[in-house]
Design an enzyme around this catalytic site. Structure first.
Site, mmCIF file in Angstrom:
data_model
loop_
_atom_site.group_PDB
_atom_site.id
_atom_site.type_symbol
_atom_site.label_atom_id
_atom_site.label_comp_id
_atom_site.label_asym_id
_atom_site.label_seq_id
_atom_site.Cartn_x
_atom_site.Cartn_y
_atom_site.Cartn_z
ATOM 1 N N HIS A 144 67.136 88.812 -51.815
ATOM 2 C CA HIS A 144 66.369 89.573 -52.800
ATOM 3 C C HIS A 144 67.295 89.821 -53.974
ATOM 4 O O HIS A 144 68.433 90.237 -53.777
ATOM 5 C CB HIS A 144 65.918 90.926 -52.237
ATOM 6 C CG HIS A 144 65.005 90.800 -51.070
ATOM 7 N ND1 HIS A 144 63.712 90.351 -51.169
ATOM 8 C CD2 HIS A 144 65.205 91.042 -49.758
ATOM 9 C CE1 HIS A 144 63.157 90.339 -49.971
ATOM 10 N NE2 HIS A 144 64.039 90.741 -49.099
ATOM 11 N N GLU A 160 67.051 78.489 -36.248
ATOM 12 C CA GLU A 160 67.952 79.441 -35.614
ATOM 13 C C GLU A 160 67.856 80.815 -36.278
ATOM 14 O O GLU A 160 68.837 81.539 -36.394
ATOM 15 C CB GLU A 160 69.392 78.909 -35.712
ATOM 16 C CG GLU A 160 69.595 77.509 -35.163
ATOM 17 C CD GLU A 160 69.239 76.380 -36.162
ATOM 18 O OE1 GLU A 160 68.831 76.691 -37.303
ATOM 19 O OE2 GLU A 160 69.363 75.207 -35.778
ATOM 20 N N SER A 161 66.653 81.194 -36.725
ATOM 21 C CA SER A 161 66.320 82.512 -37.289
ATOM 22 C C SER A 161 66.002 82.446 -38.781
ATOM 23 O O SER A 161 65.082 81.748 -39.149
ATOM 24 C CB SER A 161 67.334 83.589 -36.941
ATOM 25 O OG SER A 161 67.319 83.814 -35.533
ATOM 26 N N SER A 198 62.368 87.143 -54.511
ATOM 27 C CA SER A 198 62.560 87.236 -53.068
ATOM 28 C C SER A 198 62.442 85.845 -52.499
ATOM 29 O O SER A 198 61.530 85.105 -52.862
ATOM 30 C CB SER A 198 61.477 88.105 -52.410
ATOM 31 O OG SER A 198 61.738 89.457 -52.604
ATOM 32 N N CYS A 236 71.186 82.432 -34.684
ATOM 33 C CA CYS A 236 71.264 82.444 -33.223
ATOM 34 C C CYS A 236 72.075 81.244 -32.773
ATOM 35 O O CYS A 236 72.028 80.198 -33.404
ATOM 36 C CB CYS A 236 69.886 82.330 -32.601
ATOM 37 S SG CYS A 236 68.765 83.564 -33.203
#
Lengths: 121, 121
Positions: free
Chosen positions: B70, B64-65, B57, B85
């Site tokens: 995974h 920006e996020s 993971s 974003c």
């Protein structure tokens, strides 16, 4: 019976939330950790960041995938992703808890399956 | 013109990938960082974890996020989320690069808008 997919992903949009919650790292971190506990997930690591002037991004990596939150306090909006693997977890409890804690006046929820294998079988 | 939503979320399912890539933290970490660079994102932090016996993971928190991956090497499968974003970012380039790097033989892509405000206006 083993499901034919690997993970479940809750995509949650929370509207008209408590802005004080959405702009507080201590509150959001405690909330996301409690959500992981309620989901019976095992926390591996976490990362929270405050953006300027508003907004927080947080990730909780769990043994069974991840929980994410991004907040826009100025719009009272939070985007949450709960990605879980395995049938042992209870993402529903986490979802209900988060909606309540953020005091969201409305929300959207989409549940999608991740890793649908043998699609052509 | 300002869009009426806050973020864009690419949900990517990669099938029949190179298993050596999917089970290597150094390869995946380099790949995700390069994807962030191609998307013109600003990396804030990263966390990668190897699970036993297989699977990794990884989260890249960006200004920006976030980008998440995974992997299930035993199924040749990877689930990737690119949440961005702002209109300045190029998630398309990141997506194309990741598909190529994983040598995915097929993929599914869903693009969803996050934080659609003023839905009732």
């Amino acid at each position: 019976v083993r499901p034919n997919y690997l993970g479940e992903h809750f995509i949650i949009e929370l509207f008209d939330c408590d802005q004080m919650v959405l702009n507080s790292i201590p509150k959001l971190e405690a909330m996301m950790l409690e959500a992981a506990r309620l989901a019976k997930a095992t926390v591996v690591s976490k990362a929270f960041h405050q953006f300027s002037p508003y907004g927080i991004s947080g990730t909780i990596v769990i043994q069974e995938s991840h929980f994410n939150i991004h907040t826009w306090p100025e719009y009272g909006f939070a985007a949450i992703d709960l990605f879980t693997c395995g049938t042992r977890l209870n993402a529903e409890s986490a979802k209900d808890f988060l909606i309540e804690k953020c005091n969201a006046q409305s929300f959207d929820l989409s549940k999608i399956k991740r890793g649908i294998l043998n699609k052509n079988v």
